[in-house]
Design a protein around this motif. Structure first.
Motif, mmCIF file in Angstrom:
data_model
loop_
_atom_site.group_PDB
_atom_site.id
_atom_site.type_symbol
_atom_site.label_atom_id
_atom_site.label_comp_id
_atom_site.label_asym_id
_atom_site.label_seq_id
_atom_site.Cartn_x
_atom_site.Cartn_y
_atom_site.Cartn_z
ATOM 1 N N ARG A 1 0.815 -1.224 0.000
ATOM 2 C CA ARG A 1 0.000 0.000 0.000
ATOM 3 C C ARG A 1 0.842 1.265 0.000
ATOM 4 N NH1 ARG A 1 -3.867 -1.181 5.131
ATOM 5 N NH2 ARG A 1 -5.484 -2.426 4.129
ATOM 6 N N LYS A 20 -9.462 -9.178 7.196
ATOM 7 C CA LYS A 20 -10.190 -8.182 6.397
ATOM 8 C C LYS A 20 -9.992 -8.373 4.902
ATOM 9 C CE LYS A 20 -10.454 -3.879 7.745
ATOM 10 N NZ LYS A 20 -9.897 -2.586 8.195
ATOM 11 N N ARG A 55 -7.414 -8.342 3.032
ATOM 12 C CA ARG A 55 -6.671 -7.165 2.561
ATOM 13 C C ARG A 55 -5.976 -7.380 1.211
ATOM 14 N NH1 ARG A 55 -6.141 -7.234 8.179
ATOM 15 N NH2 ARG A 55 -6.668 -5.267 9.191
ATOM 16 N N HIS A 105 -18.130 5.864 10.578
ATOM 17 C CA HIS A 105 -16.694 6.143 10.545
ATOM 18 C C HIS A 105 -16.177 6.154 11.974
ATOM 19 C CE1 HIS A 105 -12.906 7.777 8.973
ATOM 20 N NE2 HIS A 105 -12.888 8.539 10.046
ATOM 21 N N THR A 147 -13.225 7.005 14.521
ATOM 22 C CA THR A 147 -12.040 7.845 14.608
ATOM 23 C C THR A 147 -11.682 8.029 16.078
ATOM 24 O OG1 THR A 147 -11.030 9.898 13.802
ATOM 25 C CG2 THR A 147 -13.317 10.051 14.607
ATOM 26 N N SER A 188 -11.844 18.858 14.798
ATOM 27 C CA SER A 188 -11.412 19.202 13.451
ATOM 28 C C SER A 188 -12.390 18.644 12.410
ATOM 29 C CB SER A 188 -9.995 18.674 13.269
ATOM 30 O OG SER A 188 -9.667 18.572 11.937
ATOM 31 N N GLU A 224 -14.368 20.664 9.384
ATOM 32 C CA GLU A 224 -14.036 20.571 7.961
ATOM 33 C C GLU A 224 -14.536 19.316 7.259
ATOM 34 O OE1 GLU A 224 -9.408 19.196 8.825
ATOM 35 O OE2 GLU A 224 -9.868 21.229 8.153
ATOM 36 N N GLY A 225 -15.294 18.474 7.969
ATOM 37 C CA GLY A 225 -15.757 17.228 7.380
ATOM 38 C C GLY A 225 -14.665 16.181 7.400
ATOM 39 N N LYS A 274 -11.806 14.105 5.763
ATOM 40 C CA LYS A 274 -10.871 14.229 4.643
ATOM 41 C C LYS A 274 -10.090 12.936 4.492
ATOM 42 C CE LYS A 274 -8.623 18.065 5.482
ATOM 43 N NZ LYS A 274 -8.082 19.431 5.411
ATOM 44 N N GLN A 287 -6.984 12.434 4.083
ATOM 45 C CA GLN A 287 -5.628 12.461 4.657
ATOM 46 C C GLN A 287 -4.646 11.851 3.675
ATOM 47 O OE1 GLN A 287 -6.242 14.517 6.690
ATOM 48 N NE2 GLN A 287 -7.033 13.919 8.656
ATOM 49 N N ARG A 295 -4.462 8.835 2.465
ATOM 50 C CA ARG A 295 -4.937 7.745 1.603
ATOM 51 C C ARG A 295 -5.667 8.306 0.385
ATOM 52 N NH1 ARG A 295 -4.746 2.616 5.030
ATOM 53 N NH2 ARG A 295 -4.497 3.426 7.128
ATOM 54 N N ARG A 298 -7.796 1.825 16.654
ATOM 55 C CA ARG A 298 -6.379 1.589 16.352
ATOM 56 C C ARG A 298 -5.505 2.707 16.898
ATOM 57 N NH1 ARG A 298 -5.531 1.885 10.581
ATOM 58 N NH2 ARG A 298 -7.171 3.411 10.806
HETATM 59 C C1 HQG Z 1 -9.057 11.218 10.502
HETATM 60 C C2 HQG Z 1 -7.588 0.328 8.172
HETATM 61 C C3 HQG Z 1 -8.970 15.429 11.649
HETATM 62 C C4 HQG Z 1 -9.828 9.950 10.309
HETATM 63 C C5 HQG Z 1 -8.982 0.618 8.655
HETATM 64 C C6 HQG Z 1 -8.779 8.922 10.665
HETATM 65 C C7 HQG Z 1 -9.621 1.369 7.508
HETATM 66 C C8 HQG Z 1 -9.521 13.646 10.329
HETATM 67 C C9 HQG Z 1 -7.479 9.554 10.231
HETATM 68 C C10 HQG Z 1 -8.443 1.973 6.790
HETATM 69 C C11 HQG Z 1 -10.225 14.479 9.440
HETATM 70 C C12 HQG Z 1 -6.883 8.953 8.994
HETATM 71 C C13 HQG Z 1 -8.458 3.466 6.920
HETATM 72 C C14 HQG Z 1 -10.262 15.847 9.734
HETATM 73 C C15 HQG Z 1 -10.380 12.459 8.719
HETATM 74 N N1 HQG Z 1 -9.633 16.282 10.839
HETATM 75 N N2 HQG Z 1 -8.894 14.109 11.429
HETATM 76 N N3 HQG Z 1 -10.906 16.716 8.956
HETATM 77 N N4 HQG Z 1 -10.742 13.714 8.453
HETATM 78 N N5 HQG Z 1 -9.641 12.398 9.849
HETATM 79 O O1 HQG Z 1 -5.641 5.374 8.933
HETATM 80 O O2 HQG Z 1 -10.217 5.635 8.182
HETATM 81 O O3 HQG Z 1 -6.540 -2.440 8.916
HETATM 82 O O4 HQG Z 1 -5.729 7.046 7.010
HETATM 83 O O5 HQG Z 1 -10.947 9.904 11.148
HETATM 84 O O6 HQG Z 1 -9.657 -0.551 8.989
HETATM 85 O O7 HQG Z 1 -8.640 5.366 10.194
HETATM 86 O O8 HQG Z 1 -5.153 -1.032 7.428
HETATM 87 O O9 HQG Z 1 -7.840 6.198 7.929
HETATM 88 O O10 HQG Z 1 -8.743 8.667 12.033
HETATM 89 O O11 HQG Z 1 -10.368 0.602 6.633
HETATM 90 O O12 HQG Z 1 -6.695 -2.753 6.443
HETATM 91 O O13 HQG Z 1 -7.784 10.930 9.956
HETATM 92 O O14 HQG Z 1 -7.279 1.439 7.402
HETATM 93 O O15 HQG Z 1 -7.576 -0.799 7.406
HETATM 94 O O16 HQG Z 1 -6.401 7.688 9.343
HETATM 95 O O17 HQG Z 1 -8.477 3.837 8.295
HETATM 96 P P1 HQG Z 1 -6.307 6.533 8.283
HETATM 97 P P2 HQG Z 1 -8.875 5.301 8.728
HETATM 98 P P3 HQG Z 1 -6.425 -1.829 7.542
#
Ligand code: HQG
Length: 185
Positions: free
Chosen positions: A21, A67, A69, A104, A106, A113, A117-118, A120, A122, A124, A142
């Motif tokens: 990835r 999952k 993956r 979602h 988080t 935040s 701003e909704g 985002k 980040q 990915r 996590r």
């Molecule tokens: C947060 C794992 C502040 C968002 C999981 C998250 C998932 C913001 C973090 C996959 C924001 C990004 C992805 C904003 C988003 N302000 N924080 N405006 N917008 N965020 O890891 O969704 O196990 O890139 O809430 O199961 O946590 O790896 O995304 O906390 O499917 O297969 O920014 O990764 O899969 O974190 O996880 P990540 P995610 P795997």
């Protein structure tokens, strides 16, 4: 194969997620534009760090991953990650109408935040959304104390936003504006 140490399988699986990835260079493999890499070369290279790895163990890891993956091509000569990339690959994801609501997970520290701003994407390619609270709880926990947001994906779709579903059933979209996010539901 049932006897293969689950801890070792998990360590290899985490490393595969990382290289497929985010960082193929780390182990000297190359991904094509769709994220695929040669299975044989991958085994040879990852073996340098995890000597136990062979074709049978890789197939076991792919099949049993909690999952789903990773996925092989039909003849198993290629392998790729189903979603979660930060590097530039074209996954040709399937556009699909989402369920009325998605979730979602988080951390509490992100909530202020997000509520400004909704959601985002980040680092990915997409914002990742879950079909149920249980999965969202796993995703959010996590990184720390978890908070779950309800996403009005049906309304988003009706308003013209595009949703994709990965081969392992993660819902993906580009951005979730504040209007569709419900906190404290
Ligand atoms: C947060 C794992 C502040 C968002 C999981 C998250 C998932 C913001 C973090 C996959 C924001 C990004 C992805 C904003 C988003 N302000 N924080 N405006 N917008 N965020 O890891 O969704 O196990 O890139 O809430 O199961 O946590 O790896 O995304 O906390 O499917 O297969 O920014 O990764 O899969 O974190 O996880 P990540 P995610 P795997």
């Amino acid at each position: 194969m049932e006897n293969f140490d689950p801890k070792k399988a998990k360590a290899i699986s985490k490393y595969l997620s990382y290289i497929l990835r985010h960082d193929p260079d780390d182990v000297g493999i190359i991904l094509d534009k769709n994220g695929w890499t040669n299975t044989h070369t991958l085994i040879q290279q990852v073996k340098l760090r995890f000597p136990a790895l062979d074709k049978t163990i890789l197939e076991y890891i792919v099949a049993t991953n909690n999952k789903q993956r990773f996925i092989f091509s039909d003849d198993k000569s290629l392998i790729r990650a189903n979603q979660g990339h930060s590097i530039d690959v074209e996954l040709n994801l399937l556009e699909q109408e989402p369920p009325t609501v998605l979730f979602h997970g988080t951390t509490i520290g992100n909530i202020n935040s997000i509520m400004q701003e909704g959601l985002k994407k980040q680092s990915r390619h997409h914002v990742h959304l879950s079909e149920n609270v249980t999965t969202a709880l796993q995703v959010g926990s996590r990184h720390g104390r978890v908070s779950i947001l309800k996403i009005h994906s049906g309304k988003m779709y009706a308003d013209g936003y595009t949703f994709y579903i990965s081969a392992n059933h993660v819902w993906l979209t580009d951005h979730v504006p504040l209007a569709y996010i419900e906190d404290n539901f």
